[in-house]
Design a protein around this motif. Sequence first.
Motif, short mmCIF file in Angstrom:
data_model
loop_
_atom_site.label_atom_id
_atom_site.label_comp_id
_atom_site.label_asym_id
_atom_site.label_seq_id
_atom_site.Cartn_x
_atom_site.Cartn_y
_atom_site.Cartn_z
N ASN A 113 -16.77 -0.59 56.34
CA ASN A 113 -17.73 -0.63 57.45
C ASN A 113 -18.52 -1.93 57.44
OD1 ASN A 113 -17.65 2.05 58.85
ND2 ASN A 113 -18.00 2.78 56.76
N ARG A 114 -18.60 -2.55 58.61
CA ARG A 114 -19.44 -3.70 58.84
C ARG A 114 -20.14 -3.50 60.19
NH1 ARG A 114 -18.90 -3.78 54.34
NH2 ARG A 114 -18.21 -5.43 52.93
N PRO A 115 -21.23 -4.22 60.47
CA PRO A 115 -21.97 -3.95 61.73
C PRO A 115 -21.11 -4.04 62.98
CG PRO A 115 -23.28 -5.32 60.26
CD PRO A 115 -21.93 -5.20 59.62
N GLY A 116 -20.16 -4.95 63.03
CA GLY A 116 -19.38 -5.13 64.25
C GLY A 116 -18.01 -4.47 64.24
N TYR A 117 -17.56 -3.96 63.11
CA TYR A 117 -16.23 -3.38 63.07
C TYR A 117 -16.11 -2.38 61.92
CZ TYR A 117 -15.22 -6.63 59.22
OH TYR A 117 -15.24 -7.33 58.04
N GLN A 118 -15.03 -1.60 61.99
CA GLN A 118 -14.67 -0.64 60.95
C GLN A 118 -13.16 -0.74 60.76
OE1 GLN A 118 -14.39 3.86 61.58
NE2 GLN A 118 -16.40 3.68 60.60
N PHE A 119 -12.73 -0.87 59.52
CA PHE A 119 -11.31 -1.08 59.20
C PHE A 119 -10.90 -0.02 58.17
CE2 PHE A 119 -7.90 -3.06 56.71
CZ PHE A 119 -7.02 -3.41 57.72
N SER A 120 -9.79 0.70 58.46
CA SER A 120 -9.44 1.81 57.59
C SER A 120 -7.93 1.97 57.45
CB SER A 120 -10.04 3.12 58.13
OG SER A 120 -9.69 4.21 57.32
N PRO A 121 -7.33 1.56 56.32
CA PRO A 121 -5.94 1.91 56.02
C PRO A 121 -5.88 3.30 55.39
CG PRO A 121 -6.78 0.43 54.35
CD PRO A 121 -7.90 0.63 55.34
N PHE A 122 -4.78 4.03 55.60
CA PHE A 122 -4.67 5.39 55.09
C PHE A 122 -3.21 5.73 54.82
CE2 PHE A 122 -4.41 5.58 59.69
CZ PHE A 122 -3.27 6.36 59.90
N VAL A 123 -3.00 6.77 54.00
CA VAL A 123 -1.67 7.30 53.72
C VAL A 123 -1.79 8.81 53.57
CG1 VAL A 123 -1.91 6.96 51.22
CG2 VAL A 123 0.38 7.13 52.24
N GLY A 124 -0.81 9.55 54.07
CA GLY A 124 -0.82 11.00 53.99
C GLY A 124 0.53 11.52 53.52
N VAL A 125 0.50 12.58 52.70
CA VAL A 125 1.71 13.18 52.16
C VAL A 125 1.69 14.68 52.45
CG1 VAL A 125 3.08 13.62 50.08
CG2 VAL A 125 1.82 11.47 50.31
N PRO A 126 2.78 15.24 53.03
CA PRO A 126 2.83 16.70 53.21
C PRO A 126 3.10 17.38 51.86
CG PRO A 126 4.86 15.68 54.00
CD PRO A 126 3.95 14.56 53.59
N MET A 127 2.17 18.22 51.42
CA MET A 127 2.28 18.87 50.11
C MET A 127 2.98 20.21 50.19
SD MET A 127 1.05 16.51 48.34
CE MET A 127 1.07 17.33 46.74
N ALA A 128 2.90 20.89 51.33
CA ALA A 128 3.58 22.18 51.49
C ALA A 128 3.91 22.36 52.97
CB ALA A 128 2.69 23.32 51.01
N THR A 129 5.14 22.75 53.25
CA THR A 129 5.60 22.92 54.62
C THR A 129 6.35 24.24 54.73
OG1 THR A 129 5.89 20.52 54.80
CG2 THR A 129 6.87 21.87 56.53
N TRP A 130 6.09 24.97 55.82
CA TRP A 130 6.75 26.25 56.06
C TRP A 130 7.18 26.32 57.51
CZ3 TRP A 130 4.28 30.14 59.18
CH2 TRP A 130 5.02 31.33 59.29
N MET A 131 8.41 26.82 57.75
CA MET A 131 8.93 26.91 59.09
C MET A 131 9.70 28.21 59.23
SD MET A 131 11.66 24.41 61.02
CE MET A 131 12.97 24.96 59.93
N ARG B 292 3.11 9.73 55.92
CA ARG B 292 2.60 8.99 57.06
C ARG B 292 1.62 7.95 56.54
NH1 ARG B 292 1.10 13.89 61.32
NH2 ARG B 292 3.22 14.70 61.55
N PHE B 293 1.66 6.79 57.13
CA PHE B 293 0.70 5.76 56.74
C PHE B 293 0.39 4.87 57.94
CE2 PHE B 293 4.91 4.18 55.70
CZ PHE B 293 4.93 2.92 56.27
N GLY B 294 -0.72 4.19 57.87
CA GLY B 294 -1.11 3.34 58.97
C GLY B 294 -2.48 2.74 58.74
N LEU B 295 -3.05 2.20 59.80
CA LEU B 295 -4.38 1.62 59.71
C LEU B 295 -5.08 1.74 61.06
CD1 LEU B 295 -4.31 -1.46 61.15
CD2 LEU B 295 -2.95 -1.92 59.13
N ARG B 296 -6.40 1.81 60.97
CA ARG B 296 -7.23 1.97 62.15
C ARG B 296 -8.29 0.86 62.16
NH1 ARG B 296 -8.32 6.75 61.26
NH2 ARG B 296 -10.29 6.51 60.13
N LEU B 297 -8.51 0.27 63.34
CA LEU B 297 -9.52 -0.77 63.50
C LEU B 297 -10.42 -0.38 64.67
CD1 LEU B 297 -10.72 -3.62 62.97
CD2 LEU B 297 -9.00 -4.50 64.58
N THR B 298 -11.73 -0.38 64.42
CA THR B 298 -12.72 -0.05 65.45
C THR B 298 -13.66 -1.22 65.65
OG1 THR B 298 -12.66 2.31 64.86
CG2 THR B 298 -14.57 1.53 66.12
N LEU B 299 -13.78 -1.66 66.89
CA LEU B 299 -14.76 -2.68 67.27
C LEU B 299 -15.93 -1.98 67.94
CD1 LEU B 299 -12.36 -5.37 68.77
CD2 LEU B 299 -13.14 -5.12 66.40
#
Length: 323
Positions: A280-298, A315-322
């Motif tokens: 977090n900074r006053p003018g922007y927010q930057f956030s990389p992330f990663v997610g793993v499915p731990m249990a799945t049922w169908m 799943r992985f990616g990044l988010r940028l907010t101005l």
Amino acid sequence: MAHRIPIRTLSRWASALAFSVLLLPGLALAQRPFDVLDPFYQEESARRAFYDGFALSGEIGYRSSGPFRQSPDADQRGPLALSFQLDYALASQIDLSAVFDVSGGLVSQLGGGPVRLSWIVVKPYWHNEHTDYAVRIAVDPVSEGGLGFRQTDIAFVSTSDLSPLISSDFAIGLRRAHVGYERLQVGDPLDIGLEVGDPELVRTRAIGNEIHLMWGHNLHFDPAGSNFFLTLLAEAMDYDLVESRPFEDTEPETADDADNEDRGRYRGGVGWVRAGLELNRPGYQFSPFVGVPMATWMDIEGETNTWGPRFQNLRFGLRLTLR
């Protein structure tokens, strides 16, 4: 007055985003029986994250495959998810947001353009003692030729400070969907070992409900609120499916709509672990992330499959907010 970001810095970030697109791997399919942009229940907070009345966010990510569809042509949108969100302070404690799906601008998308308005969101906030609360109401404005919205999602969100360094976010919500879609299918989606035959076009209406749950903790490491986060997510879904095959051959004397329709039920659930960094900074927010499915049922018509951790479906990616 918020800090203004130089154009040269924005240009570097845009180049980095474009370069990350080239590095992302190949095809992936959606977790649900239909494809949907879902920006909710992901490190969601009951506190406003912008200051000057509006904010613009962009998120790019790799969408993991799901077990429902096995055809490599099933998801024409491809594995990349690219979206933008515009937030506006409608009142001192109410936000109005619009979420745009622009994934079609990266890969070819059948039946749709490069930009689509995916969600319209209203989010009122309030504060009580040491906890912030919010109710988020979101609708998918795409018309399916009937009354009502294609998707409606309502959630309750809370954020509290557990200590000077640790905060916690919680969200629970319900979603109602009535979605029609098309896909190419090769064989039975449950019989993965079948030989690949000629693909057929299947038109499906999915009508059902979902429940979502999110619980996350944030470890703050600077006065601006930057933090490392760890989030647990769970979602369960129950859909009635009505499938038709418009190009399937039938005898002329018996051919009607009912002959080409199959009715079934899809139930599923998945639990995720997500982790990342929020700078977090006053003018922007930057956030990389990663997610793993731990249990799945169908469960499709009584045929049940379960999986443990599936690191190949992360799943992985990044988010940028101005802001």
